[in-house]
Design a protein around this motif. Structure first.
Motif, mmCIF file in Angstrom:
data_model
loop_
_atom_site.group_PDB
_atom_site.id
_atom_site.type_symbol
_atom_site.label_atom_id
_atom_site.label_comp_id
_atom_site.label_asym_id
_atom_site.label_seq_id
_atom_site.Cartn_x
_atom_site.Cartn_y
_atom_site.Cartn_z
ATOM 1 N N MET A 1 0.934 -1.131 0.001
ATOM 2 C CA MET A 1 0.119 -0.121 -0.024
ATOM 3 C C MET A 1 0.877 1.196 0.069
ATOM 4 O O MET A 1 2.008 1.359 0.586
ATOM 5 N N ARG A 2 0.620 2.180 -0.628
ATOM 6 C CA ARG A 2 1.194 3.510 -0.590
ATOM 7 C C ARG A 2 0.481 4.460 0.143
ATOM 8 O O ARG A 2 -0.627 4.616 0.409
ATOM 9 N N LEU A 3 1.400 5.037 1.339
ATOM 10 C CA LEU A 3 1.031 5.991 2.201
ATOM 11 C C LEU A 3 1.852 7.347 2.145
ATOM 12 O O LEU A 3 2.815 7.351 1.790
ATOM 13 N N SER A 4 1.132 8.281 2.544
ATOM 14 C CA SER A 4 1.758 9.606 2.869
ATOM 15 C C SER A 4 1.563 9.997 4.225
ATOM 16 O O SER A 4 0.442 9.818 5.018
ATOM 17 N N VAL A 5 2.404 10.494 4.804
ATOM 18 C CA VAL A 5 2.727 10.832 6.026
ATOM 19 C C VAL A 5 2.854 12.261 6.134
ATOM 20 O O VAL A 5 3.874 12.934 5.512
ATOM 21 N N ALA A 16 6.149 6.623 10.011
ATOM 22 C CA ALA A 16 6.483 6.437 8.441
ATOM 23 C C ALA A 16 7.726 5.188 8.638
ATOM 24 O O ALA A 16 7.668 4.329 7.834
ATOM 25 N N ALA A 17 8.442 5.343 9.577
ATOM 26 C CA ALA A 17 9.460 4.334 9.825
ATOM 27 C C ALA A 17 8.610 2.675 9.942
ATOM 28 O O ALA A 17 8.994 1.786 9.402
ATOM 29 N N ALA A 18 7.778 2.785 10.866
ATOM 30 C CA ALA A 18 6.994 1.632 11.218
ATOM 31 C C ALA A 18 6.008 0.959 10.020
ATOM 32 O O ALA A 18 5.950 -0.227 9.596
ATOM 33 N N MET A 19 5.635 1.902 9.382
ATOM 34 C CA MET A 19 4.752 1.527 8.014
ATOM 35 C C MET A 19 5.796 1.070 6.973
ATOM 36 O O MET A 19 5.368 -0.055 6.247
ATOM 37 N N ALA A 20 6.933 1.681 6.942
ATOM 38 C CA ALA A 20 7.813 1.136 5.887
ATOM 39 C C ALA A 20 8.252 0.063 6.300
ATOM 40 O O ALA A 20 8.373 -0.950 5.385
#
Length: 59
Positions: A1-5, A16-20
């Motif tokens: 999934m592509r996310l924007s923080v 961001a680090a956790a999601m990556a």
């Protein structure tokens, strides 16, 4: 999934680090260019283990 923080301060950088780290493609957005620059260089005011994960996902 592509996310924007939105916001790459203490909370945003960690989020961001956790999601990556679990496989998401993450883009960090912040009005303070210094924060983005610092994350791109894997330096930050806050200490976050494995911050290179964010750099690898943003670059």
């Amino acid at each position: 999934m592509r996310l924007s923080v939105v916001g790459c301060g203490y909370l945003g950088a960690v989020h961001a680090a956790a999601m990556a780290s679990i496989g998401h493609e993450v883009v960090g957005i912040d009005v303070d260019g210094r924060k983005i620059e610092a994350l791109s260089r894997v330096t930050s005011r806050c200490v976050v283990e494995n911050l290179d994960i964010v750099r690898d996902q943003l670059c």
